[in-house]
Design a protein around this motif. Sequence first.
Motif, PDB file in Angstrom:
ATOM      1  N   VAL A 290       0.855  -1.170  -0.104  1.00 11.38           N
ATOM      2  CA  VAL A 290       0.073  -0.110   0.047  1.00 11.38           C
ATOM      3  C   VAL A 290       0.798   1.141  -0.058  1.00 11.38           C
ATOM      4  CG1 VAL A 290      -1.791   1.391   1.189  1.00 11.38           C
ATOM      5  CG2 VAL A 290      -1.815  -0.978   1.163  1.00 11.38           C
ATOM      6  N   LEU A 291       0.567   2.074  -0.933  1.00  8.93           N
ATOM      7  CA  LEU A 291       1.182   3.551  -1.074  1.00  8.93           C
ATOM      8  C   LEU A 291       0.261   4.492   0.001  1.00  8.93           C
ATOM      9  CD1 LEU A 291       3.306   5.485  -2.077  1.00  8.93           C
ATOM     10  CD2 LEU A 291       1.673   5.784  -3.959  1.00  8.93           C
ATOM     11  N   THR A 292       0.803   5.139   0.779  1.00  5.75           N
ATOM     12  CA  THR A 292       0.251   6.184   1.580  1.00  5.75           C
ATOM     13  C   THR A 292       0.840   7.393   2.036  1.00  5.75           C
ATOM     14  OG1 THR A 292      -1.424   6.360   3.777  1.00  5.75           O
ATOM     15  CG2 THR A 292       0.750   5.505   4.005  1.00  5.75           C
ATOM     16  N   MET A 293      -0.020   8.430   1.878  1.00  7.51           N
ATOM     17  CA  MET A 293       0.563   9.941   2.000  1.00  7.51           C
ATOM     18  C   MET A 293       1.029  10.059   3.641  1.00  7.51           C
ATOM     19  SD  MET A 293       0.523  10.685  -1.044  1.00  7.51           S
ATOM     20  CE  MET A 293       1.282  12.287  -0.714  1.00  7.51           C
ATOM     21  N   VAL A 294       1.981  10.903   3.800  1.00  3.47           N
ATOM     22  CA  VAL A 294       2.461  11.361   4.987  1.00  3.47           C
ATOM     23  C   VAL A 294       2.864  12.701   4.784  1.00  3.47           C
ATOM     24  CG1 VAL A 294       3.043   9.083   5.762  1.00  3.47           C
ATOM     25  CG2 VAL A 294       4.948  10.449   4.748  1.00  3.47           C
ATOM     26  N   THR A 295       3.244  13.332   6.117  1.00  4.98           N
ATOM     27  CA  THR A 295       3.843  14.658   6.143  1.00  4.98           C
ATOM     28  C   THR A 295       4.943  14.743   7.241  1.00  4.98           C
ATOM     29  OG1 THR A 295       3.495  17.182   6.389  1.00  4.98           O
ATOM     30  CG2 THR A 295       2.027  15.790   7.690  1.00  4.98           C
ATOM     31  N   ASP A 296       5.868  15.529   7.035  1.00  4.68           N
ATOM     32  CA  ASP A 296       6.781  15.769   8.131  1.00  4.68           C
ATOM     33  C   ASP A 296       6.550  16.879   9.135  1.00  4.68           C
ATOM     34  OD1 ASP A 296       8.339  13.571   6.941  1.00  4.68           O
ATOM     35  OD2 ASP A 296       9.595  14.804   5.846  1.00  4.68           O
ATOM     36  N   ASP A 297       5.563  17.873   8.673  1.00  4.29           N
ATOM     37  CA  ASP A 297       5.258  19.040   9.423  1.00  4.29           C
ATOM     38  C   ASP A 297       4.221  18.597  10.478  1.00  4.29           C
ATOM     39  OD1 ASP A 297       4.489  21.343  10.233  1.00  4.29           O
ATOM     40  OD2 ASP A 297       3.525  21.993   8.330  1.00  4.29           O
ATOM     41  N   THR A 298       4.899  18.496  11.822  1.00  3.29           N
ATOM     42  CA  THR A 298       4.085  18.219  13.010  1.00  3.29           C
ATOM     43  C   THR A 298       3.045  19.206  13.419  1.00  3.29           C
ATOM     44  OG1 THR A 298       5.582  19.121  14.562  1.00  3.29           O
ATOM     45  CG2 THR A 298       5.850  16.990  13.949  1.00  3.29           C
TER      46      THR A 298
ATOM     47  N   TYR B  96      -1.002  15.501  10.049  1.00  2.00           N
ATOM     48  CA  TYR B  96       0.034  14.791  10.604  1.00  2.00           C
ATOM     49  C   TYR B  96      -0.447  13.725  11.429  1.00  2.00           C
ATOM     50  CZ  TYR B  96       4.563  13.437  13.021  1.00  2.00           C
ATOM     51  OH  TYR B  96       5.437  12.847  13.565  1.00  2.00           O
ATOM     52  N   PRO B  97      -0.990  13.987  12.594  1.00  2.00           N
ATOM     53  CA  PRO B  97      -1.628  12.909  13.367  1.00  2.00           C
ATOM     54  C   PRO B  97      -2.553  11.907  12.673  1.00  2.00           C
ATOM     55  CG  PRO B  97      -2.819  14.902  13.869  1.00  2.00           C
ATOM     56  CD  PRO B  97      -1.771  15.378  13.117  1.00  2.00           C
ATOM     57  N   VAL B  98      -3.385  12.370  11.357  1.00  2.00           N
ATOM     58  CA  VAL B  98      -4.112  11.600  10.928  1.00  2.00           C
ATOM     59  C   VAL B  98      -3.414  10.735   9.824  1.00  2.00           C
ATOM     60  CG1 VAL B  98      -5.943  11.441   9.068  1.00  2.00           C
ATOM     61  CG2 VAL B  98      -5.929  13.283  10.846  1.00  2.00           C
ATOM     62  N   PHE B  99      -2.462  10.965   9.327  1.00  2.00           N
ATOM     63  CA  PHE B  99      -1.570  10.207   8.512  1.00  2.00           C
ATOM     64  C   PHE B  99      -0.762   9.357   9.286  1.00  2.00           C
ATOM     65  CE2 PHE B  99      -1.342  13.532   4.850  1.00  2.00           C
ATOM     66  CZ  PHE B  99      -2.670  13.208   4.552  1.00  2.00           C
ATOM     67  N   GLN B 100      -0.478   9.711  10.610  1.00  2.50           N
ATOM     68  CA  GLN B 100       0.293   8.675  11.500  1.00  2.50           C
ATOM     69  C   GLN B 100      -0.542   7.766  12.039  1.00  2.50           C
ATOM     70  OE1 GLN B 100       3.846   8.841  12.449  1.00  2.50           O
ATOM     71  NE2 GLN B 100       3.894  10.070  10.528  1.00  2.50           N
ATOM     72  N   ASP B 101      -1.594   7.995  12.336  1.00  2.00           N
ATOM     73  CA  ASP B 101      -2.641   6.861  12.553  1.00  2.00           C
ATOM     74  C   ASP B 101      -2.874   6.059  11.494  1.00  2.00           C
ATOM     75  OD1 ASP B 101      -4.718   5.966  14.600  1.00  2.00           O
ATOM     76  OD2 ASP B 101      -6.100   6.603  12.958  1.00  2.00           O
TER      77      ASP B 101
ATOM     78  N   GLU C  95       3.218  -4.220   3.394  1.00  2.00           N
ATOM     79  CA  GLU C  95       4.281  -3.449   3.016  1.00  2.00           C
ATOM     80  C   GLU C  95       3.644  -1.995   2.829  1.00  2.00           C
ATOM     81  OE1 GLU C  95       7.727  -2.428  -0.196  1.00  2.00           O
ATOM     82  OE2 GLU C  95       6.805  -4.354  -0.054  1.00  2.00           O
ATOM     83  N   VAL C  96       4.212  -1.166   3.759  1.00  2.00           N
ATOM     84  CA  VAL C  96       3.621   0.147   3.637  1.00  2.00           C
ATOM     85  C   VAL C  96       4.662   1.167   2.859  1.00  2.00           C
ATOM     86  CG1 VAL C  96       2.378   1.997   4.976  1.00  2.00           C
ATOM     87  CG2 VAL C  96       1.982  -0.317   5.649  1.00  2.00           C
ATOM     88  N   VAL C  97       4.478   1.760   2.050  1.00  2.00           N
ATOM     89  CA  VAL C  97       5.418   2.639   1.241  1.00  2.00           C
ATOM     90  C   VAL C  97       4.712   4.171   1.398  1.00  2.00           C
ATOM     91  CG1 VAL C  97       6.441   3.371  -0.811  1.00  2.00           C
ATOM     92  CG2 VAL C  97       5.745   0.833  -0.347  1.00  2.00           C
ATOM     93  N   THR C  98       5.730   5.105   2.037  1.00  2.00           N
ATOM     94  CA  THR C  98       4.957   6.411   2.346  1.00  2.00           C
ATOM     95  C   THR C  98       5.820   7.364   1.478  1.00  2.00           C
ATOM     96  OG1 THR C  98       6.744   6.691   3.964  1.00  2.00           O
ATOM     97  CG2 THR C  98       4.816   5.752   5.012  1.00  2.00           C
ATOM     98  N   LEU C  99       4.652   8.415   0.868  1.00  2.00           N
ATOM     99  CA  LEU C  99       5.284   9.661   0.216  1.00  2.00           C
ATOM    100  C   LEU C  99       4.680  10.787   0.894  1.00  2.00           C
ATOM    101  CD1 LEU C  99       6.266  10.478  -2.583  1.00  2.00           C
ATOM    102  CD2 LEU C  99       4.262  10.028  -3.795  1.00  2.00           C
ATOM    103  N   ARG C 100       5.504  11.787   0.896  1.00  2.00           N
ATOM    104  CA  ARG C 100       5.225  13.026   1.464  1.00  2.00           C
ATOM    105  C   ARG C 100       4.132  14.086   0.483  1.00  2.00           C
ATOM    106  NH1 ARG C 100      10.667  15.899   3.019  1.00  2.00           N
ATOM    107  NH2 ARG C 100      11.244  14.676   0.812  1.00  2.00           N
ATOM    108  N   THR C 101       3.249  14.699   1.310  1.00  2.00           N
ATOM    109  CA  THR C 101       2.393  15.603   0.508  1.00  2.00           C
ATOM    110  C   THR C 101       3.363  16.793   0.038  1.00  2.00           C
ATOM    111  OG1 THR C 101       1.877  16.744   2.440  1.00  2.00           O
ATOM    112  CG2 THR C 101       0.540  14.837   1.786  1.00  2.00           C
ATOM    113  N   PRO C 102       2.764  17.422  -0.874  1.00  2.96           N
ATOM    114  CA  PRO C 102       3.298  18.673  -1.313  1.00  2.96           C
ATOM    115  C   PRO C 102       3.062  19.625  -0.386  1.00  2.96           C
ATOM    116  CG  PRO C 102       1.967  17.740  -3.200  1.00  2.96           C
ATOM    117  CD  PRO C 102       1.752  16.937  -1.830  1.00  2.96           C
TER     118      PRO C 102
END
Length: 337
Positions: free
Chosen positions: A220-228, A233-238, A255-262
């Motif tokens: 699965v590919l899922t979106m994340v962000t580094d900006d706390t 941020y908490p939604v994507f971490q969950d 297998e979880v693949v992450t990609l940061r949002t613009p």
Amino acid sequence: MTHPAAEGFFMPAEWAPHARCWMAWPVREETFPNGLPAARAAYAEVAKAIAQFEPVTMLCPDGALADVSLACGPGVSVLPVPCSDSWLRDNAPSFVVNGKGDVAGVHWGFNAWGRNYEDFQLDTQVGRLILENQGLKRFAAPLVMEGGSFHVDGEGTLLTTEECLLNPNRNPHLSRGEIEAHLASHLGVREFIWLNKGYEQDETDGHIDEIAAFVKPGVVLTMVTDDTSDPNYPVFQDNVARLKAARDAAGRTLEVVTLRTPARQEQHGVRLTLSYTNFYMANGGIVMPLFEDPMDAEAISLFGKLFPDRKIIPVPALDIVRGGGGIHCITQQQPAA
């Protein structure tokens, strides 16, 4: 009336071979604040990109056939079907197949994403008209559902969000278990992975295609962000935690693949849902969005690694996103028989 699963039908993964892709020409002026010409140009670019790999049929008003055909080029056929809006992922049929080479369609109830607007009556008939055009059996599902609200792996697993499917503006009379039962009987799935919430200020109430997508079995590919400080941020971490804790229908951990949002972009004070998971998987190709952001390059590189056997076609998508969705939202694959 029997259900698709009772007749051996199931929804295949998006990487299964396609017979064609369905799209619908933008017609609602209020949907696109930058104007219909910009939106139509963006839709045409997506259609042309997909047509490199598989047939594309564009629905449009009867009087617009010549203009749409000219805009989209010779690789895209046009079909006169009246529509209220142009997000065909959500009101087109969800196509299902069986082991005998048959294709059918699940026609969901549609209420314009929880009655975001009222004049959606034409859109409730699009699924039926597409299936009639193709001569395919139609299964009418007894619940309101949008195709962008779930994703399947073709092996019995369905990925979705509680924010959307359990929202009282869709099916307030149905419990979570009843919704799962309807999805199981209509899509042939047996394992459900529920994420909590979707992208901040997503007007679809948390469609899965804005935050996560199966890219191959067990991945699965899922979106994340580094900006706390980002509300996402908490939604994507969950979401990542839930995905890592889940097992699919085959019993695999994912297998979880992450990609940061613009970077955040807004329109009239509302955040745009800039998501790279909102892409289209064509026969031999990937049509993915670009957002005029430095993250575009990282996304292109990752897609090349995820899909080494497919040609990656990046397409500018901001004029689509400004209308409320993305490339996956405006397309619907019809699997090959």
